[in-house]
Motif scaffolding. Structure first.
Motif, PDB file in Angstrom:
ATOM      1  N   ILE A  65     -31.899 -10.867  25.260  1.00 44.39           N
ATOM      2  CA  ILE A  65     -31.103 -11.989  24.771  1.00 44.39           C
ATOM      3  C   ILE A  65     -30.113 -12.299  25.883  1.00 44.39           C
ATOM      4  N   GLU A  66     -30.242 -13.504  26.442  1.00 46.13           N
ATOM      5  CA  GLU A  66     -29.517 -13.860  27.659  1.00 46.13           C
ATOM      6  C   GLU A  66     -28.652 -15.102  27.448  1.00 46.13           C
ATOM      7  N   ARG A  67     -27.498 -15.077  28.094  1.00 42.16           N
ATOM      8  CA  ARG A  67     -26.639 -16.262  28.184  1.00 42.16           C
ATOM      9  C   ARG A  67     -26.170 -16.376  29.630  1.00 42.16           C
ATOM     10  N   TRP A  68     -26.319 -17.561  30.177  1.00 46.88           N
ATOM     11  CA  TRP A  68     -25.962 -17.830  31.565  1.00 46.88           C
ATOM     12  C   TRP A  68     -24.956 -18.974  31.612  1.00 46.88           C
ATOM     13  N   LYS A  69     -24.036 -18.911  32.576  1.00 48.24           N
ATOM     14  CA  LYS A  69     -23.029 -19.965  32.718  1.00 48.24           C
ATOM     15  C   LYS A  69     -23.663 -21.328  32.953  1.00 48.24           C
ATOM     16  N   SER A  70     -24.789 -21.338  33.684  1.00 50.48           N
ATOM     17  CA  SER A  70     -25.421 -22.612  34.024  1.00 50.48           C
ATOM     18  C   SER A  70     -26.899 -22.405  34.349  1.00 50.48           C
ATOM     19  N   GLU A  71     -27.595 -23.514  34.446  1.00 45.79           N
ATOM     20  CA  GLU A  71     -28.998 -23.496  34.867  1.00 45.79           C
ATOM     21  C   GLU A  71     -29.131 -22.888  36.260  1.00 45.79           C
TER      22      GLU A  71
END
Length: 105
Positions: A65-71
């Protein structure tokens, strides 16, 4: 740019569960050190073929399960040498792989 959320599910062939578990665990620490990483959690799951019989368990899967600041931050992650090494380990050892981008509704 807006935050990017990803769920990646890896279902190994039974004979490769330990190899995939070990390789997946090894991804967590270096990924957490990436500047654009907001969340990178690894979970192990067991399929439940029939919700009326919770004791019966099916295939083992591993979920990131990932969350990134931006593309751009996600693209940097995928370009990391250790990500390439991870993909090489997965080659031929998975029954299924699913990578999904999440959008809140």
């Amino acid at each position: 740019m807006s935050e990017v959320k990803i769920v990646a599910t890896l279902t190994p062939f039974p004979e490769h569960i330990e190899t995939i578990r070990s390789a997946a665990r090894a991804m967590v620490k270096p990924t957490h050190q990436e500047a654009g990483c907001l969340q990178y959690d690894l979970h192990e799951s067991r399929a439940i073929p029939d919700v009326r019989d919770l004791a019966t368990q099916g295939a083992v899967s591993f979920m990131f399960i990932e969350r990134w600041k931006s593309e751009d931050d996600l693209k940097k992650h995928v370009a990391m040498p250790y990500h390439d090494d991870f993909l090489a380990i997965l080659d031929g050892k998975l029954e299924n792989i699913s990578v999904q981008r999440l959008t809140a509704i």
